[in-house]
Structures are given as C-alpha cells and as structure tokens.
Design a protein around this motif. Structure first.
Motif, short mmCIF file in Angstrom:
data_model
loop_
_atom_site.label_atom_id
_atom_site.label_comp_id
_atom_site.label_asym_id
_atom_site.label_seq_id
_atom_site.Cartn_x
_atom_site.Cartn_y
_atom_site.Cartn_z
N UNK A 217 -3.23 21.59 -16.76
CA UNK A 217 -4.69 21.50 -16.53
C UNK A 217 -5.11 20.16 -15.91
N UNK A 218 -4.23 19.14 -16.01
CA UNK A 218 -4.54 17.83 -15.44
C UNK A 218 -4.33 17.78 -13.92
N UNK A 219 -3.74 18.86 -13.36
CA UNK A 219 -3.42 18.82 -11.92
C UNK A 219 -4.66 18.56 -11.07
N UNK A 220 -5.73 19.32 -11.34
CA UNK A 220 -6.93 19.18 -10.50
C UNK A 220 -7.54 17.79 -10.63
N UNK A 221 -7.53 17.25 -11.83
CA UNK A 221 -8.08 15.90 -12.03
C UNK A 221 -7.33 14.88 -11.18
N UNK A 222 -5.98 14.98 -11.19
CA UNK A 222 -5.18 14.04 -10.39
C UNK A 222 -5.44 14.22 -8.90
N UNK A 223 -5.48 15.47 -8.45
CA UNK A 223 -5.68 15.72 -7.02
C UNK A 223 -7.09 15.31 -6.58
N UNK A 224 -8.05 15.47 -7.49
CA UNK A 224 -9.40 15.01 -7.16
C UNK A 224 -9.41 13.49 -6.96
N UNK A 225 -8.73 12.75 -7.82
CA UNK A 225 -8.63 11.29 -7.66
C UNK A 225 -7.86 10.93 -6.39
N UNK A 226 -6.86 11.76 -6.06
CA UNK A 226 -6.10 11.51 -4.83
C UNK A 226 -7.02 11.59 -3.61
N UNK A 227 -7.86 12.58 -3.55
CA UNK A 227 -8.75 12.73 -2.40
C UNK A 227 -9.78 11.60 -2.35
N UNK A 228 -10.25 11.15 -3.49
CA UNK A 228 -11.15 10.00 -3.50
C UNK A 228 -10.44 8.75 -2.98
N UNK A 229 -9.18 8.61 -3.35
CA UNK A 229 -8.39 7.47 -2.88
C UNK A 229 -8.21 7.53 -1.37
N UNK A 230 -7.91 8.72 -0.85
CA UNK A 230 -7.77 8.89 0.61
C UNK A 230 -9.04 8.41 1.30
N UNK A 231 -10.17 8.89 0.79
CA UNK A 231 -11.46 8.56 1.41
C UNK A 231 -11.71 7.05 1.40
N UNK A 232 -11.49 6.41 0.27
CA UNK A 232 -11.83 4.99 0.15
C UNK A 232 -10.84 4.09 0.89
N UNK A 233 -9.56 4.43 0.88
CA UNK A 233 -8.58 3.64 1.61
C UNK A 233 -8.83 3.76 3.12
N UNK A 234 -9.14 4.96 3.57
CA UNK A 234 -9.44 5.16 4.99
C UNK A 234 -10.63 4.32 5.41
N UNK A 235 -11.67 4.33 4.63
CA UNK A 235 -12.85 3.52 4.94
C UNK A 235 -12.51 2.03 4.91
N UNK A 236 -11.65 1.63 3.98
CA UNK A 236 -11.26 0.23 3.90
C UNK A 236 -10.51 -0.23 5.13
N UNK A 237 -9.56 0.55 5.60
CA UNK A 237 -8.79 0.18 6.80
C UNK A 237 -9.70 0.18 8.03
N UNK A 238 -10.55 1.20 8.14
CA UNK A 238 -11.45 1.29 9.29
C UNK A 238 -12.36 0.07 9.39
N UNK A 239 -12.72 -0.52 8.26
CA UNK A 239 -13.66 -1.64 8.25
C UNK A 239 -12.98 -3.00 8.09
N UNK A 240 -11.66 -3.04 8.22
CA UNK A 240 -10.89 -4.26 8.02
C UNK A 240 -10.99 -4.77 6.58
N UNK A 241 -11.35 -3.89 5.68
CA UNK A 241 -11.38 -4.27 4.26
C UNK A 241 -10.06 -3.97 3.60
N UNK A 242 -9.01 -4.64 4.08
CA UNK A 242 -7.67 -4.33 3.58
C UNK A 242 -7.54 -4.62 2.10
N UNK A 243 -8.17 -5.70 1.64
CA UNK A 243 -8.06 -6.03 0.21
C UNK A 243 -8.75 -4.98 -0.64
N UNK A 244 -9.86 -4.42 -0.15
CA UNK A 244 -10.55 -3.36 -0.89
C UNK A 244 -9.69 -2.09 -0.92
N UNK A 245 -9.03 -1.79 0.20
CA UNK A 245 -8.15 -0.62 0.24
C UNK A 245 -7.01 -0.79 -0.76
N UNK A 246 -6.45 -1.99 -0.82
CA UNK A 246 -5.33 -2.23 -1.73
C UNK A 246 -5.80 -2.16 -3.18
#
Length: 867
Positions: free
Chosen positions: A709-738
């Motif tokens: 039952x934890x699968x969806x919770x993990x995958x939901x966090x994975x997609x949030x991580x994709x979104x935020x890391x992508x935005x971080x790299x796009x904006x030169x916010x490498x430290x925020x992405x990390x």
C-alpha cells in the motif's frame, strides 16, 4: 561490491562514455541544439576547486540538456598566450611554448577524471598556429573594413621589461612583474574601433534579459554615456597657433566656480611649451611616470605646473584663469583639458588648496550653509540646491535640470554646444611581447604599412628566441623580421608587436563551432550552433572580456564570419561565486607569516597544529628536523590562493573520495552565484551521503519485497521530486535541487513500498542525480536494470496528477496559537473541514461548551478558531 568504490566505478563509466562517443557534437536538424560554454582557463599547470565548480556547473546544464533531447555542444580550450609563460621562460631558461603545452597536458589530465561531458575533439589552444592564423585573417578583414587602425597613443610603459602594460598590469604605479615605475609614453599602436559601437553596445544591454543585472550595469558604466558641454577658453598671448583651449564637461552648471584650467602633459599646448622650456619638459617627464588607470591616478599625488599662461572665462572676458599642466589629466578622455571647480570636486579642492588657488562657491544648500573652504560641497542629483552664481542671475535647480539649463544658456549665448560623449575608448591591441599572436602587417619603405597576404598566414612565431635580455625577442631575432613586401616584393620588415591576449578570448566561442575550418568560421556551422545558449564564468570578466566579445561578434558579422543572429553572442550569462578556504598561518622567528597547506594541518580538541618551521637565516625560512608542534592561527575563509596555500588539490579529493564527491559538494553547499567554503568535513559528509545512496540502491536490487500500500505514496513523492529538481536545474538552483534529492533519498530509505516501486524510484533518483554525480548514477542505473546509459536516458517527466496530494495536513490555531492538526481530503469543502476541526478534542476542550466567535478555513493551509 559491499561498498561503493568510486575510483573503479568512475574510470569504468568514463570509458563507456568515450566508447559510445556521447559527447561528440555534430549538426542534427532533427534535434534542437544547445551550446553551453564555460570561460576557458589559462593553462597555469594546476586546476583548483574554482575550476571544478565552474566546469561542474556547465556540465550539469550540458547533461541535463542531453537528457531533455537537445543536441549539445560543450567544448573546451585554453587561453594560452600571455606574460606568465614568458616570465616562466625567463626564470627557467626554457621556452614559453614548452611551458604552455606541458601545463595544458597536466591540466587536461586533471580535468578528465571529473567526468565532464566535453567534446574533447574540438579542443584547441589560442597559441596553436591553426587558431592564431585564423585570428590574423580576422585582423586583415577588420583592417579592410575600417575596423582597425594605427595611431600614436599614450600607453603604460614598463622601462625594465620594455613593454606596454595593460591598465590591469599597473599596480600602485608599478609594473606588475618588474616592479619598475611605469611611465606614460607615446607609441604608435594598433586600435580596434570599438568606440564606434558605443551607442549600439549600450542600447543592446537592454535586450540581454538573461544576464545578471549587475553585469549589465558594470558594462553600462564602463561605456559611460554622458551629455555635457563642449566649449573653449580663449588663451591670452599663447604660442602661435594656440589661441583657445577646448574643454568638455558634464557639469556646465559649475562654470561659475572655475579656479584654473588644467591640461594633460600630452596636450598639444603642453608639448609646444615642453619643446621650448626646460622647466616644462622636466615637469612633463615627471608627470608621465605612473599608470594611466583611474585608480592609479586617484592614488598618485596631484601635481601641477603653472605655465604662466592665462585664459578668459567665456562668461566674463575680464575674468582670467591660470593654465596648469597637471599629472591627473589624460589625453584619451574628453579633450585632454579641464576647468577646475574646487568648490564642488574633491580632487580640484585638494589641488587648489595645495597651490593656493581660490575656492569659489557655486551652490548654496537650502537647509544649511556649507564651509566651502574646508571641504567641497558635491550635491547629489536628488538634492534640492540652487545656483548662487549664474550669469543670467537666475536661480536654477541643480541635477539634470541644472545641467540642461546651463547647456541651453551656453548654446543660446554662443559659448558652446551640448554634445554626447562616451567613456569607452578605442581598444589598443599592440603589445611589445613575444608570446602572443603576431600582427599580420609588413612595413615597407616604399609602400608603407601593408597587410600581409592571406595565403602567407599563419605568420608563425619563431621558436629560436632568447629571453636573456629585456624587451621583445622578436625585435632582436636575426631573420624573423625580414620579409618581402606583399605589394611590391621589395625587402620589408614584419610588425614585431603582438596582439593583446583579450583578442584571443574575444572570438573563441565562434571558433568552437568549427575548430578545423579553413576560414575563421564555417557559416553553416555557425548558423546552426550560435548563439551560446548558456555562458558561465567569473564576475571578474564582467567588463572587458564580455565587452570585447560583444564587439568582436559585431565586427565578425560585418566581415561575413557570423550570422546576423550572433551579433550578441551569449544569450544567457551566469557568474558563479568563488570557492574559499580557511588560511592556516604560523610565524617564523623573524615574525614573518608562514602559510601551511590544509593537508599539513591536523586538529586536536578543536584546535589546529603543524610541525613548525622555526628558523630563519636572514634569507629564507628553514625547516628544523626536530620541528616543534605549534598551534596554527586559523584565518577566516578567503579566495583560494597559491601564495596563501589555502588551496585544495582536486586530484587529492578525487583520489580519496572520487570525482562525484567533489562535484556534489561544490554544487550543494550554497547558491551557485555565491561563494562556497570548502571544508574537509563537508567533503566527508558528501562522500558518506553518496555511499549511502549506492547502498540503498544495492539493497533494493537484492530485494524481493512484494507490492505494498506504500507504493503510491513513494511514487507520488518521486514525481514531486522530479518536478522540483527539474525546476531547480532550470533556474540554476543546483543547491535547491540537491536539497530535494537529499530529502527524497531519506524517503526512499524509510519507505515500506515493494521492490518494483522502490526500483522505479531508485532509477529515477539516479536520473535526477545524473547531471551532478554521473558516475554514481550510471552505476545505480545499471544495477537496477536501466536500459542503456543513464546519460542518454530521457529526462523523467512528472505526472501532474501525482503532484496533487489526496490529503493535506491542516494545522489548527486557537486564538493564534497552534494547538492541533487534522488530516483531510484535499478537496474537502470548507463546511466539512469546519465540522472536523470543531470535533477535535483540543478544540472541544478549549471551547468548554461555548460557541466559537469565528472559524476561518484557508483551504490547503490552516484552520483558525477564534474563541
């Protein structure tokens, strides 16, 4: 492997990338191109952590763009000409070319273990004849189009090294290498007509939206557009042919405060007097000593010589002013003459106090009197002051209003003309040095100055030169200067000046698009690859390098070497901060500071110690064989400097922890535009984290846990991580992405999801880490069954539906203080949220049977209960 062995892993994946040719850039009409470029380094022989940070930032962008489907050009070269190589040759008896190419080989060997996504097939050094031969071809094209010319000019002259020095090489009035007092000397020099482009270069700054505002402002100030008054003082009984002194001023509103006229030692009138009077000649010779920079002039003692000549004030012919020759006035700005207004300028105030000249008050503050004799009153444009002395007798507000009113008055009365001028001067490119690009012209007694024929290019530097005497070895070479005139065939002499090294770096970005082309550029390649989409480099290059590059792009476009779109060559610019480190210092027995490398220092109970250098023989510090242990003075972090020994060798870090640790640390510790402090503890922490990520992946690879039952919770966090890391790299916010990757790693480690979900999440984590830690990412990707190389895998895309939480946690505040929280569906109506909140035990207890005065629900944020 039971643990992550960075050295083995990194070498293996670098070999795989090379074998696959992933980073070889070729035109591809099917994919959008992306050109990322870091300012190329000078081959000093060693890279430092500043290099690591700079090139890692570019590498993150390049790898990310590869993953997002772009055709990426990410080249590398070497800014290889210049005085340091000549200095090394003088010190060692070797040759600048040998020193330079040996350093390039060393630095390339140090950089390759970093795993940078560089197309090394495009590598060149500016000292390669194939490169500077094309630079010579550009010079000839510029000459043909009137973009370069030759004239007499006053330069900084080092009398010991016998060479022209750039302003930046004059330190406290002395040559940066010889330490000799710099002189101002008039020489025949070659110039680029950059001043013709001043208005265009200034206006185009407004189009550079993706440049830092501070860089655009620095360039704007350097170009220095100003509106002022051009007029003349009538000279009384001057030498024949000298009846007026032309002046340009941006402060015509202070004309009624004039006390003297100052002219440059190189002004035509000063030269005329110098030829006739020994006392004037002696003063001018003294005044020409010292640099020509604004800083050097500001620091130097202000000296003047009363010529005995007088001029009439343009507003009152009975008002006479003395004419001084002054050492702080240069011929290359304005007219080489000024009027001194000591009441409202500190320099002029000091000068008049020294030579007992009158100090007149032109302005009167509204609120208070000012003792103009004690100090000048310099009103800001925002201050409300009035004229007290104006010819028309009117009181006129100062600032732009006053300046414009003064110009209008002078024009109406025939005193002068309002004109616009620029601070930007033409670029003098001649250098009396060997290790530079030869200027491709010939001096013929019959034909004069003749461009070299293009078929004779490159004009190569001779290898058989000697540095056993000061000056330019090309002047002393027995045969190199001798040549045939390209026009008449008679015996002629080559130009022995070489080009300023700023020329070399002003067009290399264009050459990278076709480094083997038989012309400076290949227009088809330039049309495809230009512009540089992302340029990365230090703020120290914000003015000259970038300004010269912008000029060169325009000149190359005029000459047919760049397309119209490349008139501004860098679409986006990022200026990274420095890497700093603590300085470790002890003192020798003479009290002189002794600096220690970080690896020489050990720590005990929070204090630093070294084996001390304790003896001094009057010449140098000696190391005692039985050196005592002494405590080290730890000086706060500063820019890494070889002289202070607060440097960290990247090779040492790579050998100890691996390249990914160095890359991760320099990206993670602070925003990339700010300085980052390198610490041993920080590097160790970065290494521990990366090792942990590898262990988590290894455990997932060996797991067989079923779906959960934890699968969806993990995958939901994975997609949030994709979104935020992508935005971080796009904006030169490498430290925020990390930072987001750290958080997701913790989530993955604690998750009770099944093996399939955790494998998907870990592979995605590898993809998101790949731009920063490419070797570790490849290893995890392969370990978890990823197809091909993670470097070429498509960048993961977030599922919008997974970014919306099904439930949210709402804090409950009671009279402004947080007392509880509730978990509710994210789309629950306000009325239902109110019911749940009022039913919570903490709220029931606080109400004690009463009704709340108010309940406020902010959807997705908070519930406020007011009793």
């Amino acid at each position: 492997m039971s643990r992550y062995a960075a050295t083995d892993v990194e070498a293996r994946w670098q070999e795989a990338w090379d074998k696959a040719g992933i980073f070889r850039a070729r035109r591809d009409a099917e994919r959008p191109k992306y050109y990322v470029l870091e300012m190329f380094p000078y081959p000093s022989g060693r890279i430092h952590m500043g290099h690591v940070r700079n090139y890692t930032m570019g590498d993150v962008v390049a790898r990310y763009k590869i993953a997002t489907g772009h055709n990426v050009l990410h080249p590398m070269g070497w800014d290889a000409f210049g005085m340091p190589a000549e200095n090394a040759a003088m010190a060692s008896g070797g040759h600048p070319k040998d020193w330079t190419y040996a350093n390039i080989a060393d630095m390339r060997a140090q950089m390759k273990p970093l795993g940078l996504s560089i197309d090394w097939s495009r590598e060149f050094a500016t000292c390669d004849p194939e490169y500077y031969g094309q630079q010579q071809a550009l010079f000839l094209d510029f000459l043909e189009h009137g973009l370069v010319y030759r004239k007499n000019a006053v330069v900084n002259w080092d009398p010991v090294d016998m060479t022209v020095l750039a302003n930046e090489q004059v330190i406290d009035g002395k040559g940066w290498r010889s330490g000799a007092e710099v002189e101002r000397r008039e020489l025949t020099q070659w110039f680029f007509r950059i001043s013709d482009f001043a208005e265009e270069l200034l206006e185009a700054l407004d189009t550079l939206d993706d440049w830092p505002a501070k860089v655009r402002l620095m360039q704007e100030n350097w170009i220095g557009k100003s509106r002022g008054l051009q007029f003349a003082f009538s000279l009384i009984d001057g030498p024949e042919g000298h009846d007026r002194i032309e002046v340009y001023t941006t402060r015509p509103d202070t004309l009624m405060g004039a006390s003297f006229i100052g002219i440059s030692p190189d002004h035509p009138l000063a030269k005329r007097l110098e030829a006739e009077r020994a006392d004037v000649a002696a003063f001018c010779a003294q005044a020409r000593k010292g640099g020509t920079t604004a800083e050097a002039i500001e620091k130097a003692e202000k000296l003047g010589f009363d010529t005995g000549l007088r001029v009439r004030h343009p507003f009152d012919t009975a008002w006479e002013l003395p004419v001084y020759i002054a050492n702080f006035i240069l011929m290359d700005y304005g007219t080489g003459a000024i009027f001194g207004c000591p009441g409202h300028d500190q320099r002029d105030h000091d000068f008049c106090a020294k030579y007992d000249l009158p100090i007149l008050d032109t302005f009167l503050p509204i609120d208070a009197e000012h003792d103009i004799q004690a100090a000048p009153f310099v009103p800001l444009k925002s201050e409300r002051v009035r004229y007290t002395r104006l010819v028309a007798g009117d009181e006129v507000q100062t600032g732009e209003v006053g300046v414009n009113a003064a110009i209008d008055f002078c024009e109406a009365n025939g005193v002068g003309q309002g004109v616009t001028k620029f601070r930007l001067r033409d670029w003098g490119l001649s250098r009396q040095r060997y290790w530079g690009c030869p200027i491709p012209v010939v001096h013929c007694d019959t034909c004069g100055v003749v461009p070299e024929a293009k078929e004779n290019l490159p004009i190569r530097l001779p290898d058989d030169v000697s540095f056993d005497a000061p000056g330019n070895p090309l002047d002393r070479h027995p045969t190199w200067r001798d040549c045939a005139c390209p026009r008449c065939g008679a015996s002629a002499r080559r130009e022995t000046d070489t080009m300023d090294t700023f020329v070399d770096s002003s067009w290399y970005y264009a050459r990278f698009t076709a480094p083997d082309a038989a012309t400076p550029t290949d227009m088809a390649e330039a049309e495809y690859w230009m512009n540089v989409d992302q340029y990365i480099g230090g703020i120290e290059h914000a003015i000259l390098h970038l300004l010269y590059s912008r000029f060169f792009a325009r000149a190359m476009q005029i000459c047919g070497h760049l397309p119209d779109k490349a008139i501004e060559p860098f679409d986006a610019l990022f200026t990274q901060g420095m890497v700093t480190h603590e300085i470790y210092q002890t003192r020798d027995v003479a009290g002189r500071p002794v600096y220690h490398l970080p690896e020489e220092v050990y720590w005990r109970d929070g204090k630093a110690f070294v084996q001390a250098q304790v003896s001094f023989d009057g010449q140098s510090v000696k190391v005692d064989e039985d050196a005592v242990v002494v405590e080290v003075e730890v000086i706060p972090s500063a820019k890494m400097s070889k002289s202070k020994k607060n440097v960290v060798d990247p090779s040492t870090i790579i050998a100890q922890y691996g390249a990914d640790t160095a890359r991760w640390f320099v990206l993670s510790d602070s925003p990339p535009e700010r300085d980052v402090e390198w610490t041993a503890s920080g590097a160790e922490a970065a290494h521990r984290h990366l090792s942990r990520v590898w262990r988590i992946a290894a455990e997932i690879a060996q797991s067989d846990a079923p779906a959960s039952p934890e699968d969806e919770t993990l995958l939901r966090e994975m997609h949030k991580c994709i979104d935020e890391v992508t935005k971080g790299i796009d904006s030169f916010g490498f430290n925020a992405a990390i930072a987001r990757l750290y958080a997701f790693t913790n989530t993955l480690a604690k998750s009770q999801a099944g093996q399939a979900a955790k494998s998907t999440a870990a592979r995605t984590l590898a993809q998101l880490m790949s731009p920063m830690t490419p070797h570790l990412a490849e290893d995890i990707w392969a370990m978890l069954g990823g197809q091909g190389l993670v470097t070429t895998a498509p960048w993961p895309q977030p599922d919008p539906a997974m970014l919306i939480d099904d439930t949210v946690i709402l804090p409950i505040q009671i009279n402004g203080k947080r007392r509880a929280e509730i978990s509710v569906p994210s789309d629950m109506p306000k009325s239902e949220v109110e019911k749940l909140a009022l039913a919570h035990n903490a709220v029931v207890k606080a109400l004690d049977g009463a009704q709340p005065k108010k309940i406020i629900v902010v959807p997705g944020r908070i519930v406020n209960v007011v009793l």
